[in-house]
Scaffold this motif. Sequence first.
Motif, PDB file in Angstrom:
ATOM      1  N   GLY A 117      30.225   4.409  34.042  1.00 22.88           N
ATOM      2  CA  GLY A 117      31.316   5.767  34.040  1.00 22.88           C
ATOM      3  C   GLY A 117      31.147   6.057  32.946  1.00 22.88           C
ATOM      4  N   GLU A 119      29.805   7.420  28.967  1.00 25.27           N
ATOM      5  CA  GLU A 119      29.157   7.166  28.534  1.00 25.27           C
ATOM      6  C   GLU A 119      29.183   8.194  27.102  1.00 25.27           C
ATOM      7  OE1 GLU A 119      24.367   6.794  30.602  1.00 25.27           O
ATOM      8  OE2 GLU A 119      26.045   8.348  31.778  1.00 25.27           O
ATOM      9  N   GLU A 123      32.119  11.323  26.710  1.00 24.42           N
ATOM     10  CA  GLU A 123      33.186  11.176  25.559  1.00 24.42           C
ATOM     11  C   GLU A 123      32.677  12.705  24.875  1.00 24.42           C
ATOM     12  OE1 GLU A 123      35.232   8.229  22.211  1.00 24.42           O
ATOM     13  OE2 GLU A 123      33.581   7.581  23.695  1.00 24.42           O
ATOM     14  N   THR A 152      36.387   1.045  38.730  1.00 27.02           N
ATOM     15  CA  THR A 152      35.509   0.988  37.460  1.00 27.02           C
ATOM     16  C   THR A 152      35.247   1.836  36.538  1.00 27.02           C
ATOM     17  OG1 THR A 152      34.524  -1.190  37.782  1.00 27.02           O
ATOM     18  CG2 THR A 152      33.684  -0.453  36.069  1.00 27.02           C
ATOM     19  N   ALA A 153      34.524   3.237  37.320  1.00 25.52           N
ATOM     20  CA  ALA A 153      34.395   4.396  36.312  1.00 25.52           C
ATOM     21  C   ALA A 153      35.261   5.000  35.991  1.00 25.52           C
ATOM     22  CB  ALA A 153      33.362   5.682  37.144  1.00 25.52           C
ATOM     23  N   GLU A 155      38.427   3.826  36.090  1.00 23.30           N
ATOM     24  CA  GLU A 155      39.087   3.155  34.741  1.00 23.30           C
ATOM     25  C   GLU A 155      38.411   3.486  33.172  1.00 23.30           C
ATOM     26  OE1 GLU A 155      41.865   0.522  32.923  1.00 23.30           O
ATOM     27  OE2 GLU A 155      41.578   0.885  35.034  1.00 23.30           O
ATOM     28  N   SER A 156      37.411   2.890  33.218  1.00 27.75           N
ATOM     29  CA  SER A 156      36.733   3.633  32.042  1.00 27.75           C
ATOM     30  C   SER A 156      37.245   5.027  32.006  1.00 27.75           C
ATOM     31  CB  SER A 156      34.901   3.536  32.358  1.00 27.75           C
ATOM     32  OG  SER A 156      34.461   4.817  33.280  1.00 27.75           O
ATOM     33  N   GLU A 159      40.600   4.515  29.826  1.00 30.44           N
ATOM     34  CA  GLU A 159      40.747   3.147  28.246  1.00 30.44           C
ATOM     35  C   GLU A 159      39.694   3.896  27.637  1.00 30.44           C
ATOM     36  OE1 GLU A 159      38.324  -0.052  29.609  1.00 30.44           O
ATOM     37  OE2 GLU A 159      39.921  -1.037  30.766  1.00 30.44           O
ATOM     38  N   ARG A 160      38.103   5.339  28.127  1.00 33.22           N
ATOM     39  CA  ARG A 160      37.969   5.853  26.755  1.00 33.22           C
ATOM     40  C   ARG A 160      38.602   7.229  26.548  1.00 33.22           C
ATOM     41  NH1 ARG A 160      31.883   4.526  27.004  1.00 33.22           N
ATOM     42  NH2 ARG A 160      31.649   5.677  25.295  1.00 33.22           N
ATOM     43  N   ARG A 644      25.224  -5.544  32.677  1.00 37.98           N
ATOM     44  CA  ARG A 644      25.731  -4.235  33.898  1.00 37.98           C
ATOM     45  C   ARG A 644      24.695  -4.040  34.375  1.00 37.98           C
ATOM     46  NH1 ARG A 644      26.212   1.090  31.149  1.00 37.98           N
ATOM     47  NH2 ARG A 644      28.511   0.843  30.836  1.00 37.98           N
TER      48      ARG A 644
END
Length: 697
Positions: A117, A119, A123, A152-153, A155-156, A159-160, A644
């Motif tokens: 996702g 990293e 970011e 999942t990726a 969602e990251s 969120e980030r 993970r």
Amino acid sequence: MRTDLHRHLDTPLAAVRNLGILAHVDAGKTTLTERILYLTGTTHKRGEVHDGTTVTDFDPQERDRGITIFAAAVSCAWDAHRINLIDTPGHVDFSDEVARSLRVLDGAVAVFDAVAGVEPQSEAVWRQADRYGVPRIAFVNKLDRAGADLDTAVESIRERLHPAPLVVQLPIGSEAGFTGVVDLPRMRSLVWPEGRDTVEEGPVPEALRDAAEGRRRQLEEAVAELHPGALEEFCAEGTLSARTLTAALRDLTRSGDGVVVLCGSAYRNRGIEPLLDAVVAYLPSPRDVPAVRGTRDGGEQERFADPAAPFAALVFKVNGTATGRLTYLRVYSGTIGKGETVWDSGTGRTERIGRILRVQADRHAPLERAVAGDIVAVVGLKSARAGSTLCAPGAPLVLEPPTVADPVVSVAVEAVGSAEAELLVSALTRLVEEDPSLVVRTDPETGQLVLSGMGELHLEVAVEKIRLAQGLDVRVGRPRVAYRETVVRGVSGLVHRHVKQDGGAGEFAHVVLDVEPLEDVPGDGGATRFAFRSTVVGGRVPQEYVRALEAGCREALADGPLGGHPVTGVRVVLTDGATHPKDSSERAFRTAGRFALREALRACAMVLLEPVADVTVTVPDDAVGGVLGDLAARRGQVSGSVARAGAVVITATVPLVELFGYATRLRSRTRGRGVFTARPAGYAPAPSTAASGTVTR
């Protein structure tokens, strides 16, 4: 769909896309670039990172290390559009190379690992793109890996990175069984059979129809929430047509209100065609981005992407080669032909364009001219540097250059033989010309040449480049970090009186200063902050003297009282002062500012700051204990750990000085299975003995 680039050298501006490939190291940027070049017919063989056969990682160090170090530009064509593409580095030490590229790009593709996702460096480069206002689309790569999960990726990302992810594809199959995608806007399947390079289009598989319709509905609702035009149709019709959905996705991408998310496996050549279609459909052309702004004669001026406008271009990269000096530039307006003269706004000199080249990494094709929207290299410029503005001599302009981060790590370098000392100085000078994030200076105490950069790997690559290119045997000292000093308790009412009488005109300045800590700014880290203001009223200190006083204070910040390190995080307030009708001058107040602030800092309570880094360590389950103990011994503050896929991801904040040699230590503790990444996280108070033997002044 393969197309011939050479048919499109005169492509209209609306059919040009200037984009970068951004990602964390090892997310698959270079492999994706290789597949794009192969699929568009630019290359006829797929290059592989592990074989050292890629087009963009052409430097020997890149091929040896298996990572991208230098931003490489290439051009290709897709669906009658010309795509100028820059493959950027993913390692944090080369983030300045990413920033210089983003400054001249109109769009970007952000690549994410479907297992990991978002990293740390993902970011960091996303924030850089935010800073330059670069629209982007996301490509979730490596969907064929064990543990890969698109949701999942995504969602990251939510969120980030905090954009609204707009997922336009549904995977067909998972992990090793991933074979294609459902294109949600057009409700069709795209499948890549094993062993074939072509995509097969068909209807949505019956087993996925319900899931695809549900995902399509989610996409429509997400778009309608963000786009007024789509909302109107959605309320009236209860659904969105493919045409409306595509137009809305384009608008949301270009405004930054949403990010289109696609998926695939670059290594297996799956998902590349729809990604290229998305680049053409959603990312802006040079005509779609706002006019570039520059300054002229103290005022602001705009230049539109018009080939008929006065010429203006920004240099973003300089590279010395065996055949000459290449200057890479983005043309923002106008047209330039080989043999013509340009004005360098930085140096105030005119220079002649010898040749213009279309760049294909380390290969080049000659061009007769370059027009607005082009990214090209030119030969013949002697003084232009990264950040220089080139313009028509009769229409001068200065464009905002890319920001350059302050270096945080330094090493002493010296030639083994005295006969090579001058060659080393010359080589270092050329190195700094090519990479502005490197700084070379002479230590006033030791007389050593000191090379400063963004990290241990950054300096290692720079020194190795000198060795390879110049054949010099260079000795390198132990890395040192750049400390800072800051005020934790200030002083009020400090009086300083500067009087000088030694014949002729005298000097007089009387000032009263308050010095106090400057409040923390979230995310700033206290690296470069200083504030100055005056509360003096009634004209007791003229404004020109106040400006001179501020300049003197800034000079005093270069050497702090604790150890001669730069001072940061300080607010200075001029509360009172006096002048002399004959002896006061700007020079007198500048001198007064310098000495007054030095005196005030000696009276303040000061603390030493050291650079720290956010570290992410991925280790096997059986090595977690030893790694945590080692981080604690390095003064690391662990902030979390997440299990993970058979490994544990540990996040921590660690002083940069403690990370020297950590890669080797981590490999030893984990039998070569552990990896880590680090990115600068500002400054933090250091132990009183931290700077012993490791100071960079």
